[in-house]
Design a protein around this motif. Structure first.
Motif, mmCIF file in Angstrom:
data_model
loop_
_atom_site.group_PDB
_atom_site.id
_atom_site.type_symbol
_atom_site.label_atom_id
_atom_site.label_comp_id
_atom_site.label_asym_id
_atom_site.label_seq_id
_atom_site.Cartn_x
_atom_site.Cartn_y
_atom_site.Cartn_z
ATOM 1 N N GLU A 505 0.830 -1.203 0.000
ATOM 2 C CA GLU A 505 0.000 0.000 0.000
ATOM 3 C C GLU A 505 0.867 1.257 0.000
ATOM 4 N N LEU A 506 1.989 1.203 0.724
ATOM 5 C CA LEU A 506 2.910 2.337 0.729
ATOM 6 C C LEU A 506 3.527 2.525 -0.654
ATOM 7 N N THR A 507 3.932 1.411 -1.276
ATOM 8 C CA THR A 507 4.512 1.487 -2.618
ATOM 9 C C THR A 507 3.526 2.089 -3.605
ATOM 10 N N GLU A 508 2.284 1.634 -3.534
ATOM 11 C CA GLU A 508 1.264 2.148 -4.452
ATOM 12 C C GLU A 508 1.009 3.631 -4.204
ATOM 13 N N ALA A 509 0.973 4.028 -2.933
ATOM 14 C CA ALA A 509 0.738 5.444 -2.618
ATOM 15 C C ALA A 509 1.854 6.324 -3.177
ATOM 16 N N MET A 510 3.102 5.828 -3.033
ATOM 17 C CA MET A 510 4.237 6.608 -3.520
ATOM 18 C C MET A 510 4.264 6.695 -5.039
ATOM 19 N N HIS A 511 4.219 5.531 -5.680
ATOM 20 C CA HIS A 511 4.499 5.500 -7.114
ATOM 21 C C HIS A 511 3.255 5.729 -7.972
ATOM 22 N N SER A 512 2.112 5.233 -7.541
ATOM 23 C CA SER A 512 0.892 5.488 -8.306
ATOM 24 C C SER A 512 0.275 6.823 -7.913
ATOM 25 N N GLY A 513 0.241 7.087 -6.591
ATOM 26 C CA GLY A 513 -0.389 8.312 -6.128
ATOM 27 C C GLY A 513 0.455 9.551 -6.344
ATOM 28 N N LEU A 517 2.541 6.766 -11.579
ATOM 29 C CA LEU A 517 2.935 5.600 -12.362
ATOM 30 C C LEU A 517 1.886 4.516 -12.183
ATOM 31 N N GLU A 518 1.539 3.848 -13.259
ATOM 32 C CA GLU A 518 0.534 2.796 -13.188
ATOM 33 C C GLU A 518 1.206 1.458 -12.928
ATOM 34 N N LEU A 519 0.867 0.818 -11.802
ATOM 35 C CA LEU A 519 1.395 -0.497 -11.480
ATOM 36 C C LEU A 519 0.341 -1.536 -11.858
#
Length: 520
Positions: A505-513, A517-519
């Motif tokens: 969730e942290l990774t998604e918040a950083m890179h997608s949010g 970037l779309e993961l």
């Protein structure tokens, strides 16, 4: 280019063959459609088999594994953790199999020592208290990435070449011989031709597809996908096997600072389309915990899958575990192509033997004195090089502690303690080989992104460092970081629970949010 031998496939067998041929005086060009160890050689346990796993149903493979394992421990010790292993039976396991196991080992010449459950608990405190029988064997762990990188490095030192991201797309055949091969660079889109004297198909699960380019007689490759899980920390001293016929989740292998538990066996149609599933993950945890109970509670940081290239000889049935793990060497002269051979099947443990037998055949077919050339990989140690230096888990932190750290050498990956200098060393080697020092290439040759954060922080730091050094320019980094993180993301999705779910969730918040970037 006119190499003596064109090798298609950059796994352990292909790189081992390149080294074997080079030491016999032959120059080869090895092409790999992706990167080193992109297939089965990079998607396995990292287990150096004692042979004991196969004593009940595949004695030939058992003996080959035993002999080759002993040889590799002498010739490539820097690639191996000679940790030993146990075969452990728990309540409910097959009494007949347990009773027959030592006899099967003795017939195969494989060392096997009975130990009591109490002794086993002293050796491996994590084994179940429901253990009823234990045998000690000579298993070990091997670093497959270091192994392949060291082999190709020695091959190149003796005049051979490596081209990654290069696919063979067409064979031109005249008078029953491949005279030209069209190659395609998947990164640049460039097409070019080579004119080899011999072509070796060492492409593993893709061997049937490559053989079809030459119009060779078809053979059946069974693609058996196996999924494995990686724990955050090492939870056993040595290898722990379930003492029963081969089945799911029955091998736990230490990998430096982590442990790897698996595997499964699922027939797939396309070796390029494999993704670990939640169902497999649940099965591995449930069954593995019967042998090592802590597997129900530990943090898992990643799941991954590989495809076993099993050669079907008919009558194998639905269970791929019944198919022999022996290797298959095919001379396609019988199909009307005189200078084309295929090597596939086998085990990581037997890669050197597979390369030796293939090189023997290639040299006999080439003639001109090469048929008298001796195999040197059986006696000559595998050199340790810069190219394989940083793949082993825990090595960077160890070296960092052993010397007084240079405060100017900043840490870019805190999980694995990878510094700027380490990244620069790897980038330098990539440049020498004509490869781009991007995240995917660096990650294949190091521990980058393989710790608990799975690249969340280090990916940005290393990418920024590469731009600061001028190694990357333009917008390449956007696609690079997306590809790198998506590869890590693919391995996290089946283990979304506990601490790793929080990390994801942290990774998604950083890179997608934040970075948009779309993961996927």
């Amino acid at each position: 280019m006119e190499p003596d031998v064109l090798i298609i496939g950059g796994g352990a067998t292909g790189t081992g063959l390149a080294r074997d041929l080079a030491l016999r005086g032959l120059k080869s060009l090895l092409v790999e459609k992706s990167d080193i160890n992109a297939g089965a050689s990079g998607g396995n346990h990292g287990l150096l088999h004692s042979g004991a796993r196969y004593v009940s149903n595949d004695m030939e493979s058992a003996v080959e594994c035993m002999e080759e394992g002993k040889l590799l421990k002498k010739l490539a010790p820097h690639c191996i953790d000679d940790c030993g292993g146990l075969f452990v039976a728990v309540e409910g396991d097959d009494d007949n199999y347990i009773a027959d196991f030592p006899g099967h080992c003795e017939k195969s010449g494989i060392s096997c020592r009975s130990v009591t459950p109490a002794e086993a608990l002293e050796m491996e405190p994590g084994v179940s208290d429901k253990t009823i029988a234990v045998y000690e064997v000579e298993d070990a762990a091997i670093d497959p990435f270091m192994l392949s990188l060291e082999n190709i490095a020695d091959a190149k030192a003796h005049g051979s070449k490596l081209m990654c991201h290069t696919r063979a797309v067409r064979f031109e055949i005249e008078n029953h011989k491949i005279v030209r091969v069209k190659l395609h660079n998947t990164l640049t889109g460039e097409d070019f031709h080579v004119e080899p004297k011999m072509v070796v198909n060492a492409s593993g699960a893709w061997a049937g597809q490559v053989a079809a380019l030459a119009g060779a007689s078809p053979f059946t490759i069974l693609c058996s996908m196996g999924t494995l899980l990686v724990t955050q920390s090492r939870i056993s001293n040595g290898v722990i096997n379930r003492l029963r016929p081969p089945a799911n989740a029955d091998i736990l292998v230490p990998g430096g600072t982590v442990s790897i538990i698996g595997t499964t066996s699922v027939r797939v149609d396309d070796p390029d389309d494999i993704i670990p599933t939640v169902k497999e993950t649940d099965e591995i945890v449930r069954v593995g915990a019967q042998m090592v109970p802590s597997l129900e509670r530990v943090r898992y940081i990643r799941a991954y899958s590989g495809v076993r290239p099993l050669v079907s000889m008919g009558g194998d049935g639905a269970d791929d575990r019944n198919v022999s793990r022996n290797f298959t060497l095919l001379d396609h002269e019988s199909s009307g192509v005189d200078n084309f051979v295929t090597i596939t099947g086998g085990k990581l443990t037997t890669y050197r033997l597979m390369a030796e037998k293939t090189a023997d055949l290639v040299c006999r077919k080439l003639g001109n004195g090469f048929e008298k050339a001796l195999c040197l990989t059986r006696i000559r140690p595998l050199p340790s090089t810069m190219e394989g230096k940083w793949t082993e888990p825990g090595v960077a932190p160890k070296r960092w502690v052993q010397k007084a750290p240079d405060v100017r050498d900043k840490i870019l990956c805190e999980c694995e303690m990878i510094s700027e200098k380490t990244i620069d060393d790897i980038a330098g080697e990539l440049k020498k080989n004509g490869e781009l020092p991007d995240l995917l290439n660096i990650g294949k040759r190091s521990r980058l992104g393989k710790g608990p954060c799975q690249g969340a922080f280090c990916s940005v730091r290393v990418l920024a460092h590469m731009y600061d050094k001028g190694a990357l320019t333009g917008e390449h980094g956007v696609g690079d970081i997306k590809a790198f993180l998506n590869e890590r993301w693919k391995g996290q999705r089946p283990i979304f629970w506990g601490e790793q779910l929080i990390q994801a969730e942290l990774t998604e918040a950083m890179h997608s949010g934040f970075f948009d970037l779309e993961l996927t």
